[in-house]
Motif scaffolding. Structure first.
Motif, PDB file in Angstrom:
ATOM      1  N   TRP A  36       0.619  -0.986  -0.045  1.00  4.91           N
ATOM      2  CA  TRP A  36      -0.142   0.108   0.054  1.00  4.91           C
ATOM      3  C   TRP A  36       0.942   1.277  -0.135  1.00  4.91           C
ATOM      4  CZ3 TRP A  36      -3.785  -3.772   0.096  1.00  4.91           C
ATOM      5  CH2 TRP A  36      -4.928  -3.141  -0.093  1.00  4.91           C
ATOM      6  N   ASP A  43      -3.251   5.926   1.714  1.00 10.99           N
ATOM      7  CA  ASP A  43      -4.340   5.139   2.504  1.00 10.99           C
ATOM      8  C   ASP A  43      -3.420   4.082   3.483  1.00 10.99           C
ATOM      9  OD1 ASP A  43      -6.240   6.197   1.184  1.00 10.99           O
ATOM     10  OD2 ASP A  43      -6.314   4.676  -0.471  1.00 10.99           O
ATOM     11  N   VAL A  47      -4.742   1.397   6.164  1.00  8.26           N
ATOM     12  CA  VAL A  47      -4.807  -0.153   5.805  1.00  8.26           C
ATOM     13  C   VAL A  47      -3.997  -0.691   6.816  1.00  8.26           C
ATOM     14  CG1 VAL A  47      -3.641  -1.891   4.230  1.00  8.26           C
ATOM     15  CG2 VAL A  47      -5.107   0.000   3.430  1.00  8.26           C
ATOM     16  N   GLU A  75     -14.716  -7.416   3.047  1.00  7.97           N
ATOM     17  CA  GLU A  75     -14.191  -5.961   3.238  1.00  7.97           C
ATOM     18  C   GLU A  75     -12.772  -5.960   2.479  1.00  7.97           C
ATOM     19  OE1 GLU A  75     -14.083  -5.146   7.405  1.00  7.97           O
ATOM     20  OE2 GLU A  75     -16.345  -5.587   7.525  1.00  7.97           O
ATOM     21  N   TRP A  76     -12.007  -7.002   2.844  1.00 13.54           N
ATOM     22  CA  TRP A  76     -10.624  -6.906   1.740  1.00 13.54           C
ATOM     23  C   TRP A  76     -10.771  -7.163   0.662  1.00 13.54           C
ATOM     24  CZ3 TRP A  76      -6.595  -4.680   3.789  1.00 13.54           C
ATOM     25  CH2 TRP A  76      -6.563  -4.119   5.106  1.00 13.54           C
ATOM     26  N   ARG A  79     -11.141  -3.644  -0.538  1.00 12.89           N
ATOM     27  CA  ARG A  79      -9.780  -3.341  -0.500  1.00 12.89           C
ATOM     28  C   ARG A  79      -8.974  -3.485  -1.554  1.00 12.89           C
ATOM     29  NH1 ARG A  79      -8.954  -0.338   4.353  1.00 12.89           N
ATOM     30  NH2 ARG A  79     -10.660  -0.517   5.813  1.00 12.89           N
TER      31      ARG A  79
END
Length: 148
Positions: A36, A43, A47, A75-76, A79
Motif C-alpha cells: 500500500w 491510504d 490499511v 471487506e478485504w 480493498r
C-alpha cells in the motif's frame, strides 16, 4: 475493471484474511502494508490499522463466531479491488506477496491457503459454468423436440 483483476482481488482479499490466523501473518502484514505504501501511500496508515483490527476479529472468530471471517474477507476483497482498480500494475506485486506468504507456512498448511484462477471464453450457443467452490446448476432446456 478487467474481470480477471476482479477475480484476483477477491482471491487476494480472502487469502489475506485466511493468513491472519497463521504463523506467517507478521511478515505478511508488513508486506501488505509495504504494498500500500508503494501503490496507495495516502491510504497506507488506514490499511495498517485495518489489518490489525481485522486480525483481532479473526482471532476472536476462530474462538467462536464464524461469520466474522466471511465478512472480513468481503471487506478485504473490496480493498484489493480498489487497489487494483487504481493501479493494475499492483497485481504482480500483490501476487508475489501472497506467494511469499504461502511459502512461509509449514508444508501442511500451504494448500489450505490457495489461490483460484478461472477464465473462460464462450462462443455461439455454448455455456460455461465455473466456481472456486460449490456449484449447483439446475438447467431446463426449452425447445422443440426433433427426435423420432
Amino acid at each position: 475493471m478487467d474481470p480477471q483483476l476482479v477475480q484476483f482481488a477477491q482471491t487476494a482479499g480472502t487469502t489475506v484474511v485466511a493468513l491472519m490466523a497463521t504463523e506467517a501473518w507478521s511478515a505478511t502484514r508488513d508486506r501488505v502494508v509495504a504494498l500500500w505504501r508503494r501503490f496507495r501511500p495516502a491510504d497506507a496508515e488506514d490499511v495498517e490499522a485495518a489489518l490489525d483490527e481485522t486480525r483481532e476479529q479473526i482471532v476472536l472468530a476462530r474462538e467462536g463466531e464464524g461469520e466474522a471471517e466471511d465478512r472480513s474477507a468481503g471487506e478485504w476483497q473490496g480493498r484489493m479491488m480498489l487497489l487494483l482498480a487504481t493501479d493494475p500494475a499492483a497485481a504482480p506485486a500483490l501476487e508475489r506477496v501472497l506467494r511469499e506468504a504461502r511459502e512461509l507456512l509449514p508444508p501442511g498448511e500451504q494448500s489450505s491457503i490457495g489461490s483460484v484462477r478461472i477464465s473462460a471464453h464462450a462462443t455461439g450457443n455454448s455455456h460455461v459454468y465455473q466456481a472456486g467452490r460449490d456449484l449447483h446448476i439446475t438447467e431446463r432446456r426449452v425447445g422443440r423436440h426433433t427426435g423420432p
